[in-house]
Motif scaffolding. Sequence first.
Motif, PDB file in Angstrom:
ATOM      1  N   ILE A 124       0.839  -1.204   0.000  1.00 17.97           N
ATOM      2  CA  ILE A 124       0.000   0.000   0.000  1.00 17.97           C
ATOM      3  C   ILE A 124       0.872   1.251   0.000  1.00 17.97           C
ATOM      4  CG2 ILE A 124      -1.686   1.319   1.352  1.00 17.97           C
ATOM      5  CD1 ILE A 124      -2.795  -1.427   2.314  1.00 17.97           C
ATOM      6  N   ASP A 125       1.922   1.248   0.804  1.00 19.06           N
ATOM      7  CA  ASP A 125       2.855   2.380   0.823  1.00 19.06           C
ATOM      8  C   ASP A 125       3.414   2.654  -0.567  1.00 19.06           C
ATOM      9  OD1 ASP A 125       2.571   2.802   3.533  1.00 19.06           O
ATOM     10  OD2 ASP A 125       4.372   1.666   4.093  1.00 19.06           O
ATOM     11  N   GLU A 126       3.760   1.573  -1.275  1.00 21.65           N
ATOM     12  CA  GLU A 126       4.334   1.722  -2.616  1.00 21.65           C
ATOM     13  C   GLU A 126       3.323   2.298  -3.599  1.00 21.65           C
ATOM     14  OE1 GLU A 126       7.132  -0.904  -5.682  1.00 21.65           O
ATOM     15  OE2 GLU A 126       6.325  -1.823  -3.856  1.00 21.65           O
ATOM     16  N   LEU A 127       2.068   1.885  -3.488  1.00 25.77           N
ATOM     17  CA  LEU A 127       1.018   2.437  -4.349  1.00 25.77           C
ATOM     18  C   LEU A 127       0.846   3.936  -4.095  1.00 25.77           C
ATOM     19  CD1 LEU A 127      -1.722  -0.363  -4.182  1.00 25.77           C
ATOM     20  CD2 LEU A 127      -0.445   0.333  -6.214  1.00 25.77           C
ATOM     21  N   VAL A 128       0.883   4.328  -2.825  1.00 23.92           N
ATOM     22  CA  VAL A 128       0.745   5.751  -2.481  1.00 23.92           C
ATOM     23  C   VAL A 128       1.933   6.538  -3.020  1.00 23.92           C
ATOM     24  CG1 VAL A 128       0.687   7.421  -0.578  1.00 23.92           C
ATOM     25  CG2 VAL A 128      -0.684   5.326  -0.438  1.00 23.92           C
ATOM     26  N   MET A 129       3.140   6.019  -2.814  1.00 19.43           N
ATOM     27  CA  MET A 129       4.351   6.717  -3.255  1.00 19.43           C
ATOM     28  C   MET A 129       4.410   6.883  -4.772  1.00 19.43           C
ATOM     29  SD  MET A 129       7.430   5.430  -0.734  1.00 19.43           S
ATOM     30  CE  MET A 129       7.104   3.683  -0.889  1.00 19.43           C
ATOM     31  N   ASN A 130       3.807   5.942  -5.502  1.00 19.51           N
ATOM     32  CA  ASN A 130       3.816   6.005  -6.966  1.00 19.51           C
ATOM     33  C   ASN A 130       2.595   6.708  -7.544  1.00 19.51           C
ATOM     34  OD1 ASN A 130       6.163   4.268  -8.320  1.00 19.51           O
ATOM     35  ND2 ASN A 130       5.608   3.299  -6.378  1.00 19.51           N
ATOM     36  N   GLY A 131       1.774   7.282  -6.687  1.00 27.29           N
ATOM     37  CA  GLY A 131       0.652   8.089  -7.141  1.00 27.29           C
ATOM     38  C   GLY A 131      -0.587   7.318  -7.543  1.00 27.29           C
ATOM     39  N   TYR A 132      -0.627   6.037  -7.242  1.00 27.01           N
ATOM     40  CA  TYR A 132      -1.790   5.228  -7.607  1.00 27.01           C
ATOM     41  C   TYR A 132      -2.822   5.143  -6.484  1.00 27.01           C
ATOM     42  CZ  TYR A 132       0.686   3.650 -11.763  1.00 27.01           C
ATOM     43  OH  TYR A 132       1.337   3.605 -12.974  1.00 27.01           O
ATOM     44  N   ALA A 133      -2.476   5.670  -5.329  1.00 25.67           N
ATOM     45  CA  ALA A 133      -3.395   5.624  -4.192  1.00 25.67           C
ATOM     46  C   ALA A 133      -3.259   6.902  -3.383  1.00 25.67           C
ATOM     47  CB  ALA A 133      -3.096   4.406  -3.320  1.00 25.67           C
ATOM     48  N   TYR A 134      -4.294   7.232  -2.632  1.00 29.54           N
ATOM     49  CA  TYR A 134      -4.288   8.466  -1.845  1.00 29.54           C
ATOM     50  C   TYR A 134      -4.922   8.219  -0.477  1.00 29.54           C
ATOM     51  CZ  TYR A 134      -9.076   8.594  -3.724  1.00 29.54           C
ATOM     52  OH  TYR A 134     -10.367   8.277  -4.088  1.00 29.54           O
ATOM     53  N   GLY A 138      -7.352   8.787   7.397  1.00 26.02           N
ATOM     54  CA  GLY A 138      -7.016   7.486   7.956  1.00 26.02           C
ATOM     55  C   GLY A 138      -7.261   6.317   7.034  1.00 26.02           C
ATOM     56  N   ASP A 139      -8.068   6.522   5.982  1.00 26.62           N
ATOM     57  CA  ASP A 139      -8.285   5.484   4.980  1.00 26.62           C
ATOM     58  C   ASP A 139      -7.331   5.705   3.812  1.00 26.62           C
ATOM     59  OD1 ASP A 139     -10.351   4.550   6.520  1.00 26.62           O
ATOM     60  OD2 ASP A 139     -11.928   5.509   5.345  1.00 26.62           O
ATOM     61  N   VAL A 140      -7.136   4.676   3.004  1.00 29.63           N
ATOM     62  CA  VAL A 140      -6.346   4.798   1.775  1.00 29.63           C
ATOM     63  C   VAL A 140      -7.172   4.208   0.637  1.00 29.63           C
ATOM     64  CG1 VAL A 140      -4.194   4.242   0.589  1.00 29.63           C
ATOM     65  CG2 VAL A 140      -4.189   4.549   3.078  1.00 29.63           C
ATOM     66  N   PHE A 141      -7.233   4.942  -0.492  1.00 31.71           N
ATOM     67  CA  PHE A 141      -8.026   4.518  -1.641  1.00 31.71           C
ATOM     68  C   PHE A 141      -7.160   4.364  -2.872  1.00 31.71           C
ATOM     69  CE2 PHE A 141     -10.818   6.910   1.155  1.00 31.71           C
ATOM     70  CZ  PHE A 141     -11.900   6.062   1.289  1.00 31.71           C
ATOM     71  N   PHE A 142      -7.501   3.403  -3.703  1.00 30.46           N
ATOM     72  CA  PHE A 142      -6.837   3.231  -4.999  1.00 30.46           C
ATOM     73  C   PHE A 142      -7.516   4.138  -6.017  1.00 30.46           C
ATOM     74  CE2 PHE A 142      -6.020   1.344  -9.120  1.00 30.46           C
ATOM     75  CZ  PHE A 142      -4.680   0.984  -9.042  1.00 30.46           C
ATOM     76  N   ASN A 143      -6.699   4.827  -6.815  1.00 28.74           N
ATOM     77  CA  ASN A 143      -7.203   5.755  -7.824  1.00 28.74           C
ATOM     78  C   ASN A 143      -7.387   5.007  -9.148  1.00 28.74           C
ATOM     79  OD1 ASN A 143      -7.806   7.829  -9.547  1.00 28.74           O
ATOM     80  ND2 ASN A 143      -6.047   9.113  -8.997  1.00 28.74           N
ATOM     81  N   THR A 144      -8.604   4.561  -9.421  1.00 28.56           N
ATOM     82  CA  THR A 144      -8.855   3.762 -10.625  1.00 28.56           C
ATOM     83  C   THR A 144      -8.660   4.557 -11.912  1.00 28.56           C
ATOM     84  OG1 THR A 144     -11.221   4.248 -10.444  1.00 28.56           O
ATOM     85  CG2 THR A 144     -10.444   2.175  -9.477  1.00 28.56           C
TER      86      THR A 144
END
Length: 442
Positions: A124-134, A138-144
């Motif tokens: 999840i951290d990697e998805l956030v760092m690469n801009g695919y998630a935000y 307190g929640d984290v979402f995937f940017n489809t």
Amino acid sequence: MRIYNTKTLQTEEFKPITPGEVKMYVCGPTVYNDIHIGNARPIVVFDTLRRLFEELGYKVKYVSNYTDVDDKIINEAQKRQISELELTDEMIKRVEKIRDLLNAKDLYKTPRVTETMDTIIEFIDELVMNGYAYPKDGDVFFNTAMIDDYGSLSNQKMDDLKVGARIEENDKKESPLDFVLWKHTDTGIRWNTRYSKGRPGWHTECVVMIKKELGDLIDIHGGGKDLKFPHHENERAQAKALYHSDLANYWMHNGMIDIEGVKMSKSLGNFITAKDALSSYDPMVIRWLLLSAHYRADLNISDEVIKGSEKELNRVLTALKQAQLKLALADIKAIRHDEEHYGAFISAMEDDLNTPNAYSAIFDMVKLINQQCRRPDCDLGELAEVVNSLKKALDVLGIRYHDLHLSNEDRKIYEAWLTSKKAKDFAKADEYREILIERGIL
């Protein structure tokens, strides 16, 4: 070997990533209560696929997970006043018992979500760092929106998904199609992250376990067709984001189960637990039933349908036993099998696991066996080859059968039974017959 690929909507020739090896992952159950007969169908379908690949000479690495963290698990554990671990340990034992009763082979790996948590959080951290998630509150979402072909696995367009799909409402999302990777919660089992104390979203767990156990691209990803969207679509989206792959080259989805013509649903209360089905009927009858329809088709279950499967399987196993007895009494053994009849069976199975046609090939063998057994001058060598073909076919289908071997004592009892019948000593003949039945000879 040809497989219907859900993503392309075409039957394709199977070409493994690594020659001679198959990497296969099938989504396992969420272990909050007893699994139902619908959960048993992928167990049987993909175990049979695995057996077929092994019969064709492949080495199979088959992984299926246990989802052991979920709101349903937390609610059930609180209801029972036990820990989530106590609940899931017990439910996993029950699933393993079901698998054993259904004669499913041991899996290469059976990862649990709770045992993969550090890797899930890193993912999840990697998805956030690469801009695919935000992150959001307190929640984290995937940017489809970052996945240009989102919806291609389930063959849906983004605009149609936004309008018609059953999407969980959440005003924290930037788009209604975005899905939860991490959920902040104050109840139940939780883990600390830089976002919040909480637990992962369902769609992320399988991607991480696949990567950990099999790599970032596998040959086959399977499950029920109800998982195609959103679960598998969202798995694939995350794999596209970080692995730049479709996660799997072939996506396979088995059909659903209807009860008395109505779609089985726990919410409707019209479901049958696998435990109840297997305690009411011979587990091999249930396995035979679950393979009786093509795996992609929905399957209707009723008492009448189950009794029909029971009759069919009994017909097969009775013919096998009679032929084995005839061969054993004559001390006839054969290593070879009948190429024509076994070839017809394998050809059907290689055609996208076409079990209805494979069953037809089996009944052709049964018909030939019965014809041969009725002939006093039958070719025992030919009979032995057909028997071997039938046994090999049942092995591929995962159907247990009694492999008959006669001891000297068995032979004496059998001869005494025949002698008693000939002498019309029916009381004694009945005694011998009961012994032979108890030993699985008659």
